[in-house]
Each structure stands twice: as C-alpha cells, then as structure tokens.
Design an enzyme around this catalytic site. Sequence first.
Site, PDB file in Angstrom:
ATOM      1  N   SER A  76       6.285   6.704  -0.080  1.00  0.00           N
ATOM      2  CA  SER A  76       5.232   5.810  -0.568  1.00  0.00           C
ATOM      3  C   SER A  76       3.921   6.558  -0.684  1.00  0.00           C
ATOM      4  O   SER A  76       3.666   7.522   0.050  1.00  0.00           O
ATOM      5  CB  SER A  76       5.085   4.665   0.432  1.00  0.00           C
ATOM      6  OG  SER A  76       3.869   3.979   0.250  1.00  0.00           O
TER       7      SER A  76
ATOM      8  N   LYS B 155       6.767   7.169   6.982  1.00  0.00           N
ATOM      9  CA  LYS B 155       7.252   7.727   5.715  1.00  0.00           C
ATOM     10  C   LYS B 155       6.995   9.245   5.668  1.00  0.00           C
ATOM     11  O   LYS B 155       7.839  10.024   5.222  1.00  0.00           O
ATOM     12  CB  LYS B 155       6.565   7.036   4.534  1.00  0.00           C
ATOM     13  CG  LYS B 155       6.990   5.589   4.308  1.00  0.00           C
ATOM     14  CD  LYS B 155       8.419   5.487   3.813  1.00  0.00           C
ATOM     15  CE  LYS B 155       8.794   4.078   3.389  1.00  0.00           C
ATOM     16  NZ  LYS B 155      10.234   3.964   3.030  1.00  0.00           N
TER      17      LYS B 155
ATOM     18  N   TYR C 185       3.128   2.680   9.036  1.00  0.00           N
ATOM     19  CA  TYR C 185       4.106   2.739   7.948  1.00  0.00           C
ATOM     20  C   TYR C 185       4.004   4.072   7.199  1.00  0.00           C
ATOM     21  O   TYR C 185       4.995   4.767   6.993  1.00  0.00           O
ATOM     22  CB  TYR C 185       3.846   1.568   6.996  1.00  0.00           C
ATOM     23  CG  TYR C 185       4.621   1.574   5.707  1.00  0.00           C
ATOM     24  CD1 TYR C 185       5.914   1.050   5.653  1.00  0.00           C
ATOM     25  CD2 TYR C 185       4.069   2.065   4.527  1.00  0.00           C
ATOM     26  CE1 TYR C 185       6.622   1.036   4.458  1.00  0.00           C
ATOM     27  CE2 TYR C 185       4.772   2.049   3.337  1.00  0.00           C
ATOM     28  CZ  TYR C 185       6.048   1.533   3.309  1.00  0.00           C
ATOM     29  OH  TYR C 185       6.746   1.522   2.134  1.00  0.00           O
TER      30      TYR C 185
END
Lengths: 321, 321
Positions: free
Chosen positions: A124, A152, A148
């Site tokens: 992402s 990633k 998050y």
Amino acid sequence: MHVMIIGAAGMVGHKLTERLLADGQLGGAPLRALTLVDWVAPTAPAGFDGAVETIAADIATPGLAERLTEARADVIFVLAAIVSGEAEADFDKGYATNLDSTRALFDAIRLVPGYTPRVVFTSSIAVFGVPLPDKISDTHHLTPLTSYGTQKAIAELLLSDYSRRGFLDGIAIRLPTIVVRPGKANLAASSFFSGIIREPLNGQRAVLPVDESVRHWFASPRAAVGFLIHAATLDLTRMGDNRALSMPGLSATVAEQIAALGRIAGPEAVALIDKVPDPVVAKIVLGWPCDFDTARADALGFKAETSFDQIIQAYIEDDLS
Amino acid sequence: MHVMIIGAAGMVGHKLTERLLADGQLGGAPLRALTLVDWVAPTAPAGFDGAVETIAADIATPGLAERLTEARADVIFVLAAIVSGEAEADFDKGYATNLDSTRALFDAIRLVPGYTPRVVFTSSIAVFGVPLPDKISDTHHLTPLTSYGTQKAIAELLLSDYSRRGFLDGIAIRLPTIVVRPGKANLAASSFFSGIIREPLNGQRAVLPVDESVRHWFASPRAAVGFLIHAATLDLTRMGDNRALSMPGLSATVAEQIAALGRIAGPEAVALIDKVPDPVVAKIVLGWPCDFDTARADALGFKAETSFDQIIQAYIEDDLS
C-alpha cells in the site's frame, strides 16, 4: 496452473477471480484449479470446470499457513489484510493479521522442499508518510505513519529477503487508492473519492468533505486486477533483489475528478455533489501521498489509467448495471 | 538513572560501560544502577558503588524479555546481534536473534503499564544495498541485501511504530564501520579496514586484500560510544515519527587510511602492509555503502571524526597500551 487467492471475497479478490475465469489462463498456462480463501467463504465461481476449493478461515489462525501450502498452488495472491483504521485501533490484531500471518505463510512455503511459488503481495502507499516530496520516486524511503503501513513495509522486506534466498518468488505491489469502488460508501476516510463519482452516476447525492484542490493518487479496480495479473506472470529476475514497488496511477485533483464526471454524465450529475467540509477528513487526506514517479513499474510493463475519464468509464462498463 | 546494556560483553558494549562509569551520570542524572546482559556473563565493573546486575543469557531465550523489563531500566541499549555472516548461514537463528528477540523486548516493554524507557537500538548501514547513489541521503530507501540487513531494517520500523504509539521512546542509529577495532582480526570481510592500521601500530604485518582506491564509511569506537550516549539523552520529539537515522562518519579511501598511518607512525609502519588481492573480499566490499549525507544526524548534534588521523589517534589513546 493452480491459483490461490487469499482474500478472495473482497472487492479486488472478487474481480481478480472473475478476470482469471474469463481469461481461462494465466501467463499462457490453462487455469486448472482455484483455491479461494477468506474469513467468509468466497462464492465458488459458476461456469468453471476446473477444481475449486473455498476455504473460510481467519488468516491469523495457527496452522492455516501450512494447510494452504498443501494445495501447492503455482501462484498465490495475498490480498487479505486488516484495514488501516482497525489495525490502529487493535494493535495485536493488526500485527497478527497483517504481519504474523504473512510471515507464517512465507515460512510455511520455505519449509516445503522444492516449492517456490510466485507470491503476489498487495502492499500500500501507506508505507509512505509525510514529509514527502511532490513526487515520490522509486528510491524514496518508507516512513509509515500507521501500524498498518508499518506491517506492509515489514512484509515487503520479508518478501524480498525470502525471494533473494530462493524460498519463494515474490513481488509486492503498492496499490494506489482504488476508485471507483462499486457498492456502498464505507467508513474509510478515502471513501468520498469513490462516492463523489459513484453516487451521482446512480442518481444519488454525494458528500465532498475536502477542498477541490486536494490531489490524490488513483487507479481503477480494473487496473488493480491488471497489476496483479501482470505481477503474477512477469519475469521477476528483472527486479533484482528489491521485490517491492509502487504501481503506476493517476495523480488527479478532486476538481479534475468532478470535471471528468461532468464530461461523462453532464452538469446534472455534478450538481448532486454537496460540499460539506470536514476538517478531520481534510487533515487525514493531506498526510497522504498524492503523486509518484513510477519509472521502475513503467519499465516493467505495469499500466494504469492516464485520465480520470478512463477511470469513470471502467466503472460504468464493469459495475454500473 | 538505571542503564541496561544488552550486548554488554562486545567491544562497543564494553567501551560504553567504561564511559558510563567514567562519567558517573547520563544526561545529568547520576548513574545508580547498571544491568549488563550478554550471552557470556559480562564482567562486573570495578570501582562502581551503584547496583550492578550481570545476566548471562541468549537473548533469543523465551521469557528473557519479560525478565529484563523487571529491572525497569530508564535507558536500554540494544547492541546484541548475530553478525551478518552467521545470520546468512543460519536463517532461523538470525531471525530469532535479530528480529524476534528485539520484537519480544519491545512487546514486553509495551505490556508494562506506564513504562516507556528510552531504547537505543544499534542498526547498521547493512540496511542499504546496491544500487546506491554516491552519497546516501536521509531519505534513501532501505534495500538490504542480507538477512541481517533485513532484520535490522524491520527492527527500525517496529521501533518507530512502537514509539509513535507511545509504548517506548526509541531511536535506531545506523553505525558506520567501526575502526580501529582493538584486539585480533576476525573473519568479517571488513576486518582488514582495522587490520591495516592496528597491526602496523603493533609492529606486525597486515594484509590488504583490496585496491587502495576502495572507499568506505568509518567511525571510531570512541565516536560510536558518543553516538550511543547522545542518542540516550537527546529529546527525541525532534525526530518526528521516523526514529531511525544514519550516523555521521568519515568517507575515506584505503589510500587515505594508509596516508594517515604514514603521517602518524611513519613509512616503516606503512611498509608492514602486504598487498594480497582477494577478489572475493573485493567483490563484497564493492556492494557496501561508502558515503552518506547525514544532515539529519548532524542537525541533531551527532558527531564523528573528520579525518582518519583522528580515528587512528583515538585508537592510540584508548587501546594501544
């Protein structure tokens, strides 16, 4: 060709499944088997005469990774994740789902002698955080500002190391914000980027919470599926040891989004957008990447839309029924 | 002030302990307690009237992290690691020692309510890999080409995320190659950078396996200890959310090293260096970073040597006895 999709019930997973079935092949090899995994049972596709297995499981379940490798899929798409807001709200769950389950999968693959599947991992643009240059280059450092994004970024590093050591043949692709998402608005701060196009095209009112000058980084669901297919079939020795890269996309302002809507659906569609400034959303959005130089992905043959008109057209053709 | 050093028996850990004892304080607070941890029992320092605990344990031991937090040290230096070659040779051991034990420590700290110690983590320029620019900037991406470098890069990401969330107050510092290392040559490919200075200063012959044009990135053990002390006492809110950075150093060629040796110890010292080209070592060294722009660390007040003469002088003063 046996393909596994982890996170098959999500929007992109569903569209990827449809595309694979429509193509009937991947990289020139006939599609013979599909394994579809998600926390809710993915719908078994109709009209496919190959083998289909659907697995309903939380990807953080201990032992699941070993079970998944038993399928010996040639290509594994890893799309499943806890979203940003939830990973921020539930620290343990975010790390368990987004990091530990990914590493468990990589390790399960590593421990099967002679098994080195292609692994396509969706990363992402949340791996990047302010301060950012106007255009983020292929060599800009990763400074995630959420758990998050951290998870990633770590998965990217693991993927490159496991690939370098020959345990798997991996690629991590950083997707732009995907618009126009079909279906209903969700709670994501980015939801309005789809809503201001989707709702008017369906004759409904939409809320715009930010200024029209806001710039962001976009690709359509169709382009996202194209990235995944290309990543699954590309010769990855061309990437060297760094197996993660930012996908191409379209940098556009909200004003440019609205102008494209007007060109395609007329002023009556644009008139359905209500400007209701939301300082909270505006502040979140300003911290996001909004433009990239994706020379590396371009050279590897990844392709995205080059105008917002194309993005709207993809929604009309694929989802507006 | 209670200070814990994990990896206290190593060269830098030992010198850091000595410096803390000599200073008698850290950041203006009197040094009252020391906890020294390593896989071999660190020597309890003489002449310190505070509390000293020495712990001999493999840092990968389950439960050790929780035990270490019981000391409630105000500052924790994390110096322990499996070196690059061993992490490459033993995949599981490298990840267990360099990644899992680090994360276990961060998690043990996170789970003690109200405990947010300063954590100073030693990272490495091994987080960078070719292709590299002539000077590596503070925003250059991390592309480790070893499992060791991958583990360090992941630990940096965890440290930033845990700090952002308020679980600890961490900083990761990427050390240059430390020269002149006292003691004997070791098996590291970088060993000769110290050897060609140390051996001649001790009247012994030394082997130079690479061309004199090879450039590398250096700091003395004294400078490394200075980085650690400064990192332990700096106001880290000045760093923002990215808590990892490259330390300053000296970019010098082997020819410049030898010239400095000649200025300090004369041509008879230089004559003790035997040029014995080793293509294997030469190839490894060419993949390493050799120059950095460390504007961020400079602005934060980190200081390294500015000439190789100073580096040699530090060895003579601190270690040549």
